[in-house]
Enzyme design. Structure first.
Site, PDB file in Angstrom:
ATOM      1  N   SER A  69       0.810  -1.223   0.000  1.00 27.60           N
ATOM      2  CA  SER A  69       0.000   0.000   0.000  1.00 27.60           C
ATOM      3  C   SER A  69       0.847   1.279   0.000  1.00 27.60           C
ATOM      4  O   SER A  69       0.463   2.272  -0.615  1.00 27.60           O
ATOM      5  CB  SER A  69      -0.968  -0.006   1.184  1.00 27.60           C
ATOM      6  OG  SER A  69      -0.273  -0.090   2.405  1.00 27.60           O
ATOM      7  N   CYS A  99      -7.024  -5.993  -0.573  1.00 26.48           N
ATOM      8  CA  CYS A  99      -5.808  -6.048   0.247  1.00 26.48           C
ATOM      9  C   CYS A  99      -5.156  -4.660   0.334  1.00 26.48           C
ATOM     10  O   CYS A  99      -5.736  -3.763   0.931  1.00 26.48           O
ATOM     11  CB  CYS A  99      -4.878  -7.140  -0.259  1.00 26.48           C
ATOM     12  SG  CYS A  99      -3.755  -7.688   1.033  1.00 26.48           S
ATOM     13  N   HIS A 200      -7.337 -11.613  -1.500  1.00 32.10           N
ATOM     14  CA  HIS A 200      -6.985 -11.483  -2.929  1.00 32.10           C
ATOM     15  C   HIS A 200      -7.984 -12.283  -3.769  1.00 32.10           C
ATOM     16  O   HIS A 200      -7.714 -13.449  -4.075  1.00 32.10           O
ATOM     17  CB  HIS A 200      -5.572 -12.035  -3.168  1.00 32.10           C
ATOM     18  CG  HIS A 200      -4.494 -11.089  -2.784  1.00 32.10           C
ATOM     19  ND1 HIS A 200      -3.794 -10.336  -3.693  1.00 32.10           N
ATOM     20  CD2 HIS A 200      -4.007 -10.762  -1.574  1.00 32.10           C
ATOM     21  CE1 HIS A 200      -2.913  -9.587  -3.063  1.00 32.10           C
ATOM     22  NE2 HIS A 200      -3.023  -9.829  -1.768  1.00 32.10           N
ATOM     23  N   GLU A 202      -8.551 -12.268  -6.779  1.00 29.68           N
ATOM     24  CA  GLU A 202      -8.064 -12.553  -8.141  1.00 29.68           C
ATOM     25  C   GLU A 202      -7.251 -13.845  -8.183  1.00 29.68           C
ATOM     26  O   GLU A 202      -6.886 -14.297  -9.263  1.00 29.68           O
ATOM     27  CB  GLU A 202      -7.238 -11.360  -8.668  1.00 29.68           C
ATOM     28  CG  GLU A 202      -5.821 -11.218  -8.136  1.00 29.68           C
ATOM     29  CD  GLU A 202      -5.735 -10.665  -6.711  1.00 29.68           C
ATOM     30  OE1 GLU A 202      -6.782 -10.561  -6.039  1.00 29.68           O
ATOM     31  OE2 GLU A 202      -4.610 -10.374  -6.256  1.00 29.68           O
TER      32      GLU A 202
HETATM   33  N1  GLN Z   1       0.769  -5.894   3.654  1.00 31.99           N
HETATM   34  C1  GLN Z   1       0.492  -5.083   2.498  1.00 31.99           C
HETATM   35  C2  GLN Z   1       0.358  -3.627   2.870  1.00 31.99           C
HETATM   36  O1  GLN Z   1       0.283  -3.282   4.003  1.00 31.99           O
HETATM   37  C3  GLN Z   1      -0.751  -5.553   1.790  1.00 31.99           C
HETATM   38  C4  GLN Z   1      -0.576  -6.959   1.321  1.00 31.99           C
HETATM   39  C5  GLN Z   1      -1.273  -7.322   0.065  1.00 31.99           C
HETATM   40  O2  GLN Z   1      -1.807  -6.477  -0.672  1.00 31.99           O
HETATM   41  N2  GLN Z   1      -1.207  -8.567  -0.230  1.00 31.99           N
HETATM   42  O3  GLN Z   1       0.362  -2.805   2.045  1.00 31.99           O
END
Ligand code: GLN
Length: 224
Positions: A69, A99, A200, A202
């Site tokens: 992110s 996510c 996820h 996808e």
């Molecule tokens: N841990 C990631 C984050 O904090 C997110 C993980 C993911 O998108 N699979 O950005």
């Protein structure tokens, strides 16, 4: 807007899909872009990648994929996408964040230890997310998840260093939660045309969450 090579014809910005299917963009800064394109097609939408602010004007809906992110937020800021994203979504563009995408949509995010993380967010969802919330032991896990509004049995959900929704505002509906030793943790939410999932969708081959999103995109289009 860039076309993704694939079996199905993918229209570019502004071209109507032959069968009237909605055109859904996938934010292509980092993450599982092609997997989302393929699931959207499976769910009956046309799919294109979105990289520039002007791409947003052509799409009926948008998916923000998982990834990291902080990276996606910084790239969005760098490409001048953060404000246009916020504006388009505020004006009613349906969005599905998965996510890291869910983290980006939330108004505030916390590190795993609960301290606030200072990172660029789109901040259109009245929710606080906690990053990497499930802890190291279960950094990644799979779970059969009942999601409200999705028929046909639980969705096989793949969680990868996933967040959860620590707090949600009164306009937010909780669609799914996962049991942990400390109680239930919210993992799928909806607020108006903003949908967010901590897993996820996808990656499992099951396109039902994408189909629920495409249905929402069609409803928003129909109401215009
Ligand atoms: N841990 C990631 C984050 O904090 C997110 C993980 C993911 O998108 N699979 O950005």
């Amino acid at each position: 807007m860039q076309r993704i090579p694939g079996e199905a014809f993918t229209p570019a910005a502004g071209e109507a899909a032959a069968d009237g299917a909605p055109l859904v963009g996938v934010l292509a800064l980092q993450g599982d872009v092609l997997e989302h394109v393929s699931m959207l097609r499976k769910a009956g939408a046309e799919a294109v990648v979105v990289k520039r602010p002007e791409d947003l004007d052509a799409v009926d809906g948008l998916v923000i994929p998982g990834g990291e992110s902080t990276t996606i937020g910084k790239l969005a800021e760098m490409y001048g996408l953060l404000d246009p994203l916020r504006k388009s979504i505020d004006e009613g563009l349906p969005v599905l964040g998965t996510c890291a995408g869910a983290i980006l949509l939330s108004r505030k995010t916390l590190f795993a230890d609960g301290t606030p993380a200072d990172q660029p967010l789109v901040a259109v969802l009245d929710a606080v997310t906690r990053r990497n919330a499930f802890g190291r032991q279960v950094a990644s896990f799979e779970h059969d998840l009942e999601v409200a509004g999705i028929d046909g049995g639980p969705v096989h959900a793949v969680f990868i260093r996933a967040p959860w929704f620590e707090e949600v505002g009164s306009a937010v509906t909780v669609l799914a939660a996962v049991g942990t030793p400390d109680g239930k943790r919210t993992v799928v939410v909806r607020q108006g045309a903003v949908m967010a999932a901590a897993f996820h969708p996808e990656l499992s081959g099951d396109a039902r969450l994408h189909a629920a999103f495409v249905k929402m995109v069609n409803e928003v289009r129909g109401g215009q």
